[in-house]
Motif scaffolding. Structure first.
Motif, PDB file in Angstrom:
ATOM      1  N   ASP A 168       0.820  -1.219   0.000  1.00  0.00           N
ATOM      2  CA  ASP A 168       0.000   0.000   0.000  1.00  0.00           C
ATOM      3  C   ASP A 168       0.854   1.269   0.000  1.00  0.00           C
TER       4      ASP A 168
ATOM      5  N   SER B 196      -1.341  -8.738   4.877  1.00  0.00           N
ATOM      6  CA  SER B 196      -2.175  -8.971   6.051  1.00  0.00           C
ATOM      7  C   SER B 196      -1.369  -8.803   7.347  1.00  0.00           C
TER       8      SER B 196
ATOM      9  N   LYS C  30      -3.544  -3.936   2.502  1.00  0.00           N
ATOM     10  CA  LYS C  30      -4.501  -4.585   1.603  1.00  0.00           C
ATOM     11  C   LYS C  30      -3.824  -5.248   0.416  1.00  0.00           C
ATOM     12  N   ARG C  31      -2.799  -4.583  -0.130  1.00  0.00           N
ATOM     13  CA  ARG C  31      -2.194  -5.072  -1.365  1.00  0.00           C
ATOM     14  C   ARG C  31      -0.677  -4.979  -1.269  1.00  0.00           C
TER      15      ARG C  31
END
Length: 166
Positions: free
Chosen positions: A64, A85, A90-91
């Motif tokens: 992110d 995580s 998120k990414r």
């Protein structure tokens, strides 16, 4: 916050200087690096006669928009979703190699989780805790440092999480 200058000992790297300054028990292992080797980590394991699940590679990912260090066994790969995580993101994607080198102060294939130019958030694969010692890059291709996973986690402020895939 004032910048601290780091004086290197002859033959030392920022990683070994940091370990020495912290008073941490560690062993340096040197080997002749083959520039044509397809995997720096697997080359290190073979050259040192150490099982590949005890040799960990240091990877830099972008989670992110934030660079994050992932330390995983060379015998497997990084699970980018699990890394995201683990840091509440998120990414995740692998970082641009030039950005990783510039930020850490190390060259690709020699990035150490220790003694980085800019300390990045670090996640250490939980499997490291199952070994008395692990090996990570000492900051130069052909140079590994062996230490306990708990010492590595303490010195880097690492979170332990299952981020590696077999």
């Amino acid at each position: 916050m004032a910048k601290k200058s780091r004086k290197q000992q002859p033959g030392g790297t920022p990683a070994t200087v940091a370990l020495t300054a912290a008073g941490t028990d560690f062993t340096v292992h040197a080997y002749d690096h083959d520039p044509s080797s397809p995997s720096y980590g697997e080359e290190a394991a073979e050259a040192l006669g150490v099982r590949a699940d005890r040799v960990f590679k240091t990877l830099v990912a972008d989670v992110d928009g934030e660079l994050v260090v992932a330390v995983v066994p060379v015998a497997g790969s990084l699970d980018l979703k699990a890394l995201a995580s683990a840091v509440g993101g998120k990414r995740a994607a692998m970082a641009d190699p030039a950005a990783a080198e510039r930020t850490t102060g190390y060259v690709r294939g020699g990035i150490s989780p220790l003694g980085q130019r800019k300390r990045l958030r670090t996640v250490l694969d939980a499997s490291a805790a199952s070994h008395p010692t692990i090996c990570v890059s000492a900051g130069r291709r052909g140079l590994e440092v062996e230490l306990s996973a708990s010492d590595l986690a303490t010195l880097t402020g690492a979170t332990l999480a299952e981020i590696g895939r077999a």
